[in-house]
Design a protein around this motif. Sequence first.
Motif, PDB file in Angstrom:
ATOM      1  N   PRO B 435      47.383  37.185  29.978  1.00 20.98           N
ATOM      2  CA  PRO B 435      46.089  37.699  30.439  1.00 20.98           C
ATOM      3  C   PRO B 435      46.242  39.056  31.127  1.00 20.98           C
ATOM      4  N   PRO B 436      45.184  39.845  31.100  1.00 23.28           N
ATOM      5  CA  PRO B 436      45.243  41.148  31.770  1.00 23.28           C
ATOM      6  C   PRO B 436      45.377  40.933  33.282  1.00 23.28           C
ATOM      7  N   PRO B 437      46.059  41.843  33.943  1.00 23.03           N
ATOM      8  CA  PRO B 437      46.192  41.705  35.399  1.00 23.03           C
ATOM      9  C   PRO B 437      44.845  41.956  36.077  1.00 23.03           C
ATOM     10  N   LEU B 438      44.427  41.017  36.918  1.00 21.72           N
ATOM     11  CA  LEU B 438      43.157  41.124  37.638  1.00 21.72           C
ATOM     12  C   LEU B 438      43.403  40.828  39.102  1.00 21.72           C
ATOM     13  N   LYS B 439      42.467  41.260  39.917  1.00 19.43           N
ATOM     14  CA  LYS B 439      42.528  40.902  41.339  1.00 19.43           C
ATOM     15  C   LYS B 439      41.194  40.287  41.766  1.00 19.43           C
ATOM     16  N   ASN B 440      41.266  39.440  42.748  1.00 19.54           N
ATOM     17  CA  ASN B 440      40.044  38.920  43.354  1.00 19.54           C
ATOM     18  C   ASN B 440      40.409  38.315  44.700  1.00 19.54           C
ATOM     19  N   ALA B 441      39.416  37.783  45.375  1.00 20.10           N
ATOM     20  CA  ALA B 441      39.617  37.087  46.651  1.00 20.10           C
ATOM     21  C   ALA B 441      38.932  35.742  46.531  1.00 20.10           C
ATOM     22  N   ILE B 442      39.589  34.717  47.047  1.00 21.61           N
ATOM     23  CA  ILE B 442      39.093  33.348  46.934  1.00 21.61           C
ATOM     24  C   ILE B 442      38.884  32.771  48.329  1.00 21.61           C
ATOM     25  N   LEU B 443      37.729  32.150  48.535  1.00 18.53           N
ATOM     26  CA  LEU B 443      37.484  31.402  49.773  1.00 18.53           C
ATOM     27  C   LEU B 443      37.762  29.934  49.494  1.00 18.53           C
ATOM     28  N   ARG B 444      38.691  29.378  50.256  1.00 17.66           N
ATOM     29  CA  ARG B 444      39.069  27.971  50.079  1.00 17.66           C
ATOM     30  C   ARG B 444      39.362  27.388  51.456  1.00 17.66           C
ATOM     31  N   ASN B 445      38.681  26.297  51.790  1.00 15.97           N
ATOM     32  CA  ASN B 445      38.906  25.649  53.091  1.00 15.97           C
ATOM     33  C   ASN B 445      38.805  26.632  54.258  1.00 15.97           C
ATOM     34  N   GLY B 446      37.917  27.610  54.111  1.00 18.12           N
ATOM     35  CA  GLY B 446      37.701  28.539  55.208  1.00 18.12           C
ATOM     36  C   GLY B 446      38.666  29.699  55.235  1.00 18.12           C
TER      37      GLY B 446
END
Lengths: 514, 514
Positions: B435-446
């Motif tokens: 897969p192409p390199p991607l970035k993101n931010a994930i909210l999990r358990n605060g």
Amino acid sequence: MPSPCSDYPPDLSYDQESYLLSNLKDWSIAHGLAVRPAPTFVHASQDPAGVLATTAPVTLFPSLFPRACFEEGLAIQEAYNELYSAIARDEQWLQGIVEELLDIDDFVSKLWQTHLAVKKEGYVQDLSLGLFRSDYMVHTDTSSSQPSSGLKQVEFNTIASSFGGLSSQVAALHRYLLTIDAYPSTATSVIKADALSQSKSASSLAQGLAVAHKAYGTSKSGLPLCVLFVVQDPERNVFDQRHLEYALLEESAVRSFRLPFHETLSDTLLDASRTLIYTPPNSPSTRYEVTTVYFRAGYSPDDYPKEEDWSARLHLERSRAIKCPSILTHLAGCKKVQQVLATPHSPHLRRFLPDATVASRVLATFAPIYPLDQTEAGEEAKKLAADPSTAVRYVLKPQREGGGNNIYRKSIPTFLKDLPKTHWPAYILMEMIEPPPLKNAILRNGEVQKGGVIGELGVYGVCLWKNGTGADEKGEILENWEAGYLLRTKGDQSEEGGVAAGFGAVDSCCLVGT
Amino acid sequence: MPSPCSDYPPDLSYDQESYLLSNLKDWSIAHGLAVRPAPTFVHASQDPAGVLATTAPVTLFPSLFPRACFEEGLAIQEAYNELYSAIARDEQWLQGIVEELLDIDDFVSKLWQTHLAVKKEGYVQDLSLGLFRSDYMVHTDTSSSQPSSGLKQVEFNTIASSFGGLSSQVAALHRYLLTIDAYPSTATSVIKADALSQSKSASSLAQGLAVAHKAYGTSKSGLPLCVLFVVQDPERNVFDQRHLEYALLEESAVRSFRLPFHETLSDTLLDASRTLIYTPPNSPSTRYEVTTVYFRAGYSPDDYPKEEDWSARLHLERSRAIKCPSILTHLAGCKKVQQVLATPHSPHLRRFLPDATVASRVLATFAPIYPLDQTEAGEEAKKLAADPSTAVRYVLKPQREGGGNNIYRKSIPTFLKDLPKTHWPAYILMEMIEPPPLKNAILRNGEVQKGGVIGELGVYGVCLWKNGTGADEKGEILENWEAGYLLRTKGDQSEEGGVAAGFGAVDSCCLVGT
């Protein structure tokens, strides 16, 4: 109550209660009938980011409510809107009321000073918005041989009337539970579709903000327009407010922002023409002109720990934004006003509601309220309050807003004995409303509590008006509508109200009778 | 990815992130984009009644996704529905596949025995429902001088395809965040209204259940009709399922019940004509006839700890209710089928998709998959897997369903060395998708986690068909539609999927390119 209701709500078997609760718990979260958990339930250290939520305290069943009383409450809301709008527009009259409290109630005094400062400078906005809630209990009069029921007003809220967002949801919850047969068939002669009254409060209150936003007119600054929700921070009852924001955005395409009250001075400014400019901290380069300031904070002395907080209130009051409410409207909601209107044979109600038929319907919802002052009614009240045999029918309430600290029945004489007489006028004496005995079950923090309950009906009202310019010009009402209802239910041991404060639950009406 | 996306998502200042998160946290709970908290976050003893909920693991930004790939995935879903419906209707072909696994995979063996038992007795329901989800990643082919992107299938789910309820909500969340300017203006050349694809999955999957319910016809027993959601208990991902229930009730007025799989035999029975009768524990006197059994449990060996659980599956399979899915449809989703279809130069795809154009579009989404058996392709695969220099481009996957236990790249040779050769055919070897390199931010358990991510696109499909009666009569498709999408995003360190299992987040697509 009619006899079929004496064994209401029905007892539930283990399986019935499991079914009802599992469906209630999931539906409530899926539909935002929620609150942030109390610190006693989830400590802040466990969830520093504040991502946990729980079902709002809620009744398992819709509480029984006499249909005629319910319909009367809704029907007279427009008259109540008219009444309180007229009071807020009659500064001279209000001044007479407020001046009696100035030396006693520092909060009222500060509000009044803030008003006077703006008055002196001159107003730049002649529109005012009220999102009101008139709270009632059903009073069962057993003094005659034919017991009768009627609504009696508990209080009239002119600022931060809460639970309009959740009320629509709880009525939909109870309808859902009926639809999925969570209520046993033994109860369906009472709980049935045409007995469950849905509440339009979330949408209707948001519509009120939208009409004010539109009435504000075009941007003076050239900036985009917004509504400002002035809020407490943190706010456990945030979803109640959010539902109004979402309805405002989805149904009227009006942008709004949440401004913690204590950040007012850092995030807003007044330009030379006192237009209120809001700078979102997340995007300082995109400023907004505020059309309407909706106070969900600032109603209690606790919101003003510092002198800057009073500067903030003054700052907002000075602005061109439409205030919901203005300080005069806020003051119109003080208990002293309610007491003056409800003092037997008071001439005041007629002053604001010239139509005798309308006035008499409103009057019928007043429980007798006495001042504890030097008037004839006041002297009579002091005797009633000091004598344990009569005090038992009364409640003593502080004049200021915010709930709490009421003195009930037989505690009154002792309380007054310990209170310096100069402080007595800070209280009013109100005949206790005797609600019919009801039962229900409440889910709170995961625990089900069952037993006797008292229900309090709140009827929301939206009123937008133009203030007058003086004694001869009283202004005019531009919009006036009834905006749905709230039923709050609390255990009958507790004699305090306020679901968010931890003593009750949101509920909906199951109408009975004709 | 086009160059404007190289610094996506934009960095957020403290105030920008605070604004985005506070709005995200409130919106998600207000709209049921939620899960029950993990035991590591809230221990069961703290909340025995299970009233707490938290925001479902979710990305802060919609992840970038090539528009052409997205549209192709949606466009070929009907062909995939047709393919898997045809496989499920071809028992003879499926038998050839399954028999290779009988000695190796006890779960497949048990499913097959259950199928045979029902076949022997004879069928009483010729309709089958599939609520499918075809999962893909974007594969970037850098082997030629002109790098190109295309969708490659990860797996095809024929049972318990999850997250259709939450996917609609997360797409709406990202649209909301865009509307309220939670995405900084530096990103709005990429995140814009016409780039955010909404997912109709909740409504569309519920519509699938509704058409099956209707196709079942009138009640055989005279009892009212219902759909049965067969579920795990407890279920943290319950709101995902609830959104389908609510859509089914609100949009199609179809009643449904949740039946924990392990309570199947106590709460349901078959009458003499094998009509499935459900007795709600809360109301034993009000029984229902079940039109459709929707499995959100029973897909994993873990759901069958006791022999009674197999009796329960047999019991449901024998019934007149439409199964979603039937055991043959369930088996059609096993990885061996995917492998057989995707083995280079396989003749099988054409068998099920006679239209060459349609078949070629489906074929283009297959990553090469090899068996580890005695065939020519199998012998070739064993060499690729045993050699560390070639194994690095592959993943070794068990044939059975349920996720977990994949062996990646350089770990493969050692793993196979320790595995008895007789067990090798229980695995398939699949070329890794790059897969192409991607970035993101994930909210999990605060907690917010930021970094490189991998996105997996799931496309939902609804297919209702009539089974044939034998070799010459292949049945026919009655309903077939694409039913929205899911984007699941996980950190690129992790090589496992499955948000509820704790490794990823629900996401939505921000389409880029033409």
